[in-house]
Scaffold this motif. Structure first.
Motif, PDB file in Angstrom:
ATOM      1  N   ASP A   8     105.821  41.356  45.760  1.00 34.07           N
ATOM      2  CA  ASP A   8     106.465  42.320  46.654  1.00 34.07           C
ATOM      3  C   ASP A   8     107.591  42.995  45.890  1.00 34.07           C
ATOM      4  O   ASP A   8     108.318  42.323  45.152  1.00 34.07           O
ATOM      5  CB  ASP A   8     107.009  41.633  47.908  1.00 34.07           C
ATOM      6  N   ASP A   9     107.743  44.304  46.064  1.00 41.11           N
ATOM      7  CA  ASP A   9     108.795  45.027  45.358  1.00 41.11           C
ATOM      8  C   ASP A   9     110.170  44.820  45.975  1.00 41.11           C
ATOM      9  O   ASP A   9     111.183  45.092  45.340  1.00 41.11           O
ATOM     10  CB  ASP A   9     108.467  46.525  45.281  1.00 41.11           C
ATOM     11  N   ASP A  10     110.244  44.314  47.183  1.00 41.61           N
ATOM     12  CA  ASP A  10     111.523  44.108  47.873  1.00 41.61           C
ATOM     13  C   ASP A  10     112.058  42.711  47.546  1.00 41.61           C
ATOM     14  O   ASP A  10     111.453  41.703  47.934  1.00 41.61           O
ATOM     15  CB  ASP A  10     111.314  44.262  49.382  1.00 41.61           C
ATOM     16  N   PRO A  11     113.193  42.625  46.840  1.00 47.08           N
ATOM     17  CA  PRO A  11     113.721  41.314  46.472  1.00 47.08           C
ATOM     18  C   PRO A  11     114.069  40.440  47.678  1.00 47.08           C
ATOM     19  O   PRO A  11     113.959  39.216  47.606  1.00 47.08           O
ATOM     20  CB  PRO A  11     114.970  41.622  45.635  1.00 47.08           C
ATOM     21  N   ARG A  14     110.793  38.883  48.808  1.00 51.02           N
ATOM     22  CA  ARG A  14     110.425  37.829  47.863  1.00 51.02           C
ATOM     23  C   ARG A  14     111.261  36.573  48.105  1.00 51.02           C
ATOM     24  O   ARG A  14     110.735  35.459  48.119  1.00 51.02           O
ATOM     25  CB  ARG A  14     110.598  38.299  46.411  1.00 51.02           C
ATOM     26  N   THR A  30     107.119  34.505  41.864  1.00 46.13           N
ATOM     27  CA  THR A  30     107.183  35.857  42.419  1.00 46.13           C
ATOM     28  C   THR A  30     106.957  36.906  41.340  1.00 46.13           C
ATOM     29  O   THR A  30     107.162  36.657  40.147  1.00 46.13           O
ATOM     30  CB  THR A  30     108.537  36.128  43.107  1.00 46.13           C
ATOM     31  N   PRO A  32     107.485  41.433  41.025  1.00 46.71           N
ATOM     32  CA  PRO A  32     108.024  42.608  41.709  1.00 46.71           C
ATOM     33  C   PRO A  32     107.021  43.731  41.960  1.00 46.71           C
ATOM     34  O   PRO A  32     107.335  44.693  42.658  1.00 46.71           O
ATOM     35  CB  PRO A  32     109.127  43.079  40.766  1.00 46.71           C
ATOM     36  N   ASP A  33     105.839  43.627  41.400  1.00 46.49           N
ATOM     37  CA  ASP A  33     104.818  44.657  41.633  1.00 46.49           C
ATOM     38  C   ASP A  33     103.446  44.111  41.272  1.00 46.49           C
ATOM     39  O   ASP A  33     103.323  43.029  40.695  1.00 46.49           O
ATOM     40  CB  ASP A  33     105.125  45.940  40.837  1.00 46.49           C
ATOM     41  N   ASP A  36     102.611  43.203  37.434  1.00 45.85           N
ATOM     42  CA  ASP A  36     103.121  41.898  36.996  1.00 45.85           C
ATOM     43  C   ASP A  36     102.383  40.755  37.689  1.00 45.85           C
ATOM     44  O   ASP A  36     102.118  39.723  37.086  1.00 45.85           O
ATOM     45  CB  ASP A  36     104.619  41.782  37.283  1.00 45.85           C
ATOM     46  N   MET A  55     103.775  49.340  46.827  1.00 44.83           N
ATOM     47  CA  MET A  55     104.671  48.941  45.749  1.00 44.83           C
ATOM     48  C   MET A  55     104.595  49.966  44.622  1.00 44.83           C
ATOM     49  O   MET A  55     103.588  50.651  44.479  1.00 44.83           O
ATOM     50  CB  MET A  55     104.245  47.578  45.164  1.00 44.83           C
TER      51      MET A  55
END
Length: 132
Positions: A8-11, A14, A30, A32-33, A36, A55
């Protein structure tokens, strides 16, 4: 205990997913996109993937397709906010994710309990006890 990848791009999402799932005894990694996340699936063994659909770098639909190419039987839980899950241009992205290989979906915002219940169902674990 399962090894779970959260993409997930939202920290904040995550972190919330990590907390909810690690509290249930799972090991959480985790990304971020999607780019990855797919790389991690190629490098490590996971029991389940939770992926957002909207994302940067690589969105969730492409991520699901790429994961299916590498790990055909890896359970996937698609998550998305209402804008991504709503019909846009005639496409419901959560339904599309399900048709491409996600076994379950959750619309954001969801509670830690809803996330844990969906994950446990996909892993074949006993259901969570009723909330007090």
């Amino acid at each position: 205990m399962a090894r779970i990848l959260v993409i997930d791009d939202d920290p904040t999402i995550r972190s919330l997913c990590t907390l909810a799932l690690s509290n249930r005894g799972h090991e959480v990694t985790t990304a971020p996109d999607g780019r990855d996340g797919v790389a991690l699936v190629g490098q490590r063994s996971f029991d389940l993937v939770v992926t957002d659909l909207v994302m940067p770098e690589q969105e969730g639909i492409s991520t699901i397709r790429s994961i299916r190419e590498r790990a055909r039987d890896l359970p996937i839980l698609a998550i998305s906010g209402s804008m991504a899950g709503e019909q846009r241009g005639g496409v419901d992205y959560l339904k599309l994710a399900m048709s491409l290989g996600a076994q379950a979906s959750l619309r954001k915002p969801f509670s830690p309990r809803q996330l844990s219940s969906a994950v446990e169902a996909l892993l074949g674990s006993p259901p969570l006890p009723p909330a007090a």
